[in-house]
Design a protein around this motif. Structure first.
Motif, PDB file in Angstrom:
ATOM      1  N   MET A   1      47.344  39.040  46.899  1.00 47.98           N
ATOM      2  CA  MET A   1      46.092  39.491  47.484  1.00 47.98           C
ATOM      3  C   MET A   1      46.196  39.755  48.974  1.00 47.98           C
ATOM      4  O   MET A   1      45.536  40.648  49.494  1.00 47.98           O
TER       5      MET A   1
ATOM      6  N   GLN B   1      42.502  40.389  50.732  1.00 55.45           N
ATOM      7  CA  GLN B   1      42.050  40.112  49.377  1.00 55.45           C
ATOM      8  C   GLN B   1      42.219  41.333  48.469  1.00 55.45           C
ATOM      9  O   GLN B   1      41.279  41.846  47.880  1.00 55.45           O
ATOM     10  N   THR B   2      43.442  41.800  48.396  1.00 59.79           N
ATOM     11  CA  THR B   2      43.768  42.932  47.536  1.00 59.79           C
ATOM     12  C   THR B   2      44.940  42.581  46.640  1.00 59.79           C
ATOM     13  O   THR B   2      45.774  41.730  46.968  1.00 59.79           O
TER      14      THR B   2
ATOM     15  N   THR C   1      48.071  44.468  45.057  1.00 63.19           N
ATOM     16  CA  THR C   1      48.861  45.692  45.179  1.00 63.19           C
ATOM     17  C   THR C   1      50.094  45.588  44.304  1.00 63.19           C
ATOM     18  O   THR C   1      50.784  44.569  44.316  1.00 63.19           O
TER      19      THR C   1
ATOM     20  N   THR D   1      46.254  49.793  44.393  1.00 61.76           N
ATOM     21  CA  THR D   1      45.745  48.660  45.175  1.00 61.76           C
ATOM     22  C   THR D   1      44.317  48.419  44.743  1.00 61.76           C
ATOM     23  O   THR D   1      43.492  49.331  44.746  1.00 61.76           O
TER      24      THR D   1
ATOM     25  N   LEU E   1      40.909  46.165  45.345  1.00 63.24           N
ATOM     26  CA  LEU E   1      40.176  45.251  46.214  1.00 63.24           C
ATOM     27  C   LEU E   1      39.510  44.170  45.364  1.00 63.24           C
ATOM     28  O   LEU E   1      38.804  44.467  44.406  1.00 63.24           O
TER      29      LEU E   1
ATOM     30  N   LYS F   1      40.714  49.744  54.783  1.00 64.73           N
ATOM     31  CA  LYS F   1      40.756  48.308  54.513  1.00 64.73           C
ATOM     32  C   LYS F   1      39.364  47.817  54.114  1.00 64.73           C
ATOM     33  O   LYS F   1      38.372  48.091  54.778  1.00 64.73           O
TER      34      LYS F   1
ATOM     35  N   ASN G   1      37.883  50.169  47.953  1.00 68.50           N
ATOM     36  CA  ASN G   1      38.731  50.633  46.868  1.00 68.50           C
ATOM     37  C   ASN G   1      38.942  52.133  46.995  1.00 68.50           C
ATOM     38  O   ASN G   1      37.980  52.900  47.092  1.00 68.50           O
TER      39      ASN G   1
END
Length: 510
Positions: free
Chosen positions: A19, A23-24, A26, A59, A61, A488, A491
């Motif tokens: 994350m 908080q992602t 990828t 990626t 979110l 950033k 989504n």
């Protein structure tokens, strides 16, 4: 330390590694057998969806409502579906295994349908499978444009203005970029259905990525051209511009921008007010243009009647062949190839759910030039038109668009004589003052690619649609090179390598 605490700490570290601070999650999705990236894989988390890009990357979110135990579901036609809690996706690479075909699970009825019968059932079930109700769709729209100048030939026959010589024209040609790229990315909410007149757009954020130095070069060229004209033409002159059979009259005053006296406060205020008005209009036009483009995209889907992708609505004009069976998750899917019987433009492959006969994916490409035009030395040929469309169903809801991609390529050319003649109203006798004449032979290619990802869809009441008012006061943020920080917290569809590595020439020499 107790084992349970060790496990919890380990799980926490794995989640953090996936994350990150933003908080992602990828990752890249690969074929377990070939180790090659799998493009256009559907990634589903609760009621939100994502699509991997052409390089298999995504990626996602993870907002505050997402729990580590929430399941992430990854599916693609021809592969086994993966579904497990987020805290189990510790690796940066996700492997999908090709799924074996079991025909007995595909043929779910006593009748083995022909390709034509399947297509007929698709058309019979369109209204049931795809809702035309009003919805609010959170989506991301990326447009990529590429231009290349293939030919810039000219012949200078005559010039009575010394500054308009071969050296000047060569400098003009050198100023015109041989190739250029432009990207714009938009995040927003589209309100409406498939009807162009029932579309409203709430623009959230937008960006533009291109080389701005090319615009500066064109402005300098215009200044240079205007300076030459001012130094060589007479008062009250006008120009005749001829190219072949047609002629156009242009007054000299129209060639130059109006100059404002810096001491004239009223004139300056008027100019500032005009600029402010133009800026507001530009904001409205930017959002309006994107809304109209998205409306055209939704209206062109093959489930619509009045669409150029008419292999369903005009199915009798096509030849269909049942080629294979495969799976999309646990759903058996018919694989049907199509091609035109006579004069239609497209061929491709349809993927159709064997249970409800919904079109879940189509890949298409043109078999001939879609449009062509040639008249008096001006030509245009749409030589490329291809794309892919993916529909997805959520629980008991109808199918909706998840991903749309189209790629349009045009070749354009101008091969004509060109003559610019200066004339003067107050000169007695022959009023021709100066002349520039020659032949031009230009050819260039352009490719436009549209990508739309729909992350989530919710139905709205007609009263809510009517009450919503567009208030798009956002202009795209200019970027000379790609800035990953810009999106950033949002989504979007993962950018490909070309976008990530884009650098303006002006930036590279700094």
């Amino acid at each position: 330390m107790p084992k349970i605490i060790v496990k919890l700490l380990t799980a926490g570290l794995l989640i953090a590694s996936s994350m990150g601070n933003a908080q992602t999650l990828t990752s890249i999705v690969l074929d377990s057998a070939t180790q090659k990236p799998i493009p256009y894989v559907t990634v589903q988390l609760k009621n939100k969806g994502m699509i991997t890009n052409e390089e298999g990357r995504f990626t996602f979110l993870l907002d505050k409502n997402v729990k580590p135990t929430d399941s992430l579901i990854i599916s693609c036609i021809g592969y086994e579906t993966i579904g497990k809690p987020i805290n189990q996706f510790a690796e940066k690479t996700i492997l999908l295994r090709p799924k074996a075909i079991e025909l007995k699970n595909v043929i779910v009825s006593n009748k083995q349908y022909t390709a034509e019968e399947i297509i007929e059932l698709v058309n019979d079930n369109i209204e049931k499978n795809y809702s035309s109700d009003l919805t609010k769709k959170r989506l991301f729209f990326r447009k990529s444009s590429f231009q290349r100048m293939n030919k810039t030939d000219y012949t200078l026959k005559k010039s009575t203005i010394a500054a308009f010589n071969k050296k000047f024209i060569d400098s003009v040609i050198q100023t015109v970029p041989k190739s250029n790229s432009y990207y714009t990315e938009v995040l927003g909410d589209l309100y409406g259905n498939y009807d162009n007149e029932k579309q409203k757009f709430d623009l959230i954020k937008a960006s533009e990525l291109y080389d701005k130095s090319m615009e500066v070069d064109l402005e300098k060229l215009e200044e240079k051209f205007n300076k030459i004209i001012k130094e060589n033409i007479k008062t009250d002159s006008y120009f005749k511009i001829k190219s072949g059979l047609f002629g156009t009259k242009v007054d000299a005053d129209e060639l130059f921008d109006n100059e404002v006296d810096s001491t004239d406060v009223a004139a300056l205020n008027k100019e500032l007010e005009e600029k402010k008005k133009n800026e507001e209009e530009r904001k409205k036009n930017f959002a309006r243009y994107r809304r109209n483009t998205l409306g055209d995209i939704f209206n062109s889907l093959p489930i619509r009647e009045d669409t150029y992708l008419n292999f369903l609505s005009k199915s009798r004009r096509y030849e269909f062949t049942l080629k294979d069976f495969t799976y999309m998750g646990n759903d058996a899917v018919y694989v049907i190839d199509f091609k035109p019987k006579r004069s239609e433009d497209y061929r491709g492959t349809l993927f159709i759910n064997s249970d409800d006969f919904a079109l879940v994916r189509v890949d298409y490409e043109n078999v001939k030039s879609v449009k062509s035009f040639k008249l008096l030395g001006i030509s245009m040929n749409t030589y490329l038109s291809k794309g892919k469309i993916i529909f997805q169903k959520e629980a008991d809801k109808p199918y909706g668009l998840r991903y749309f991609e189209s790629e349009i390529g045009n070749r354009m050319g101008i091969k004509r004589p060109l003559k610019i003649i200066e004339k003067n109203r107050h000169v007695k006798g022959r009023n021709k003052q100066n002349e520039l004449s020659g032949n031009i032979d230009l050819a260039f290619t352009s490719i436009d690619k549209n990508e739309v990802v729909v992350f989530e869809t919710e139905q709205i009441a007609p009263t809510n649609f009517e009450a919503f008012e567009e208030n798009n006061s956002i202009l795209p943020t200019y970027m000379p090179n790609y800035d990953p920080e810009f999106w950033k917290g949002y989504n979007i569809m993962e950018p490909n390598t070309a976008i990530k590595e884009f650098t303006s020439q002006g930036e590279s020499v700094k």
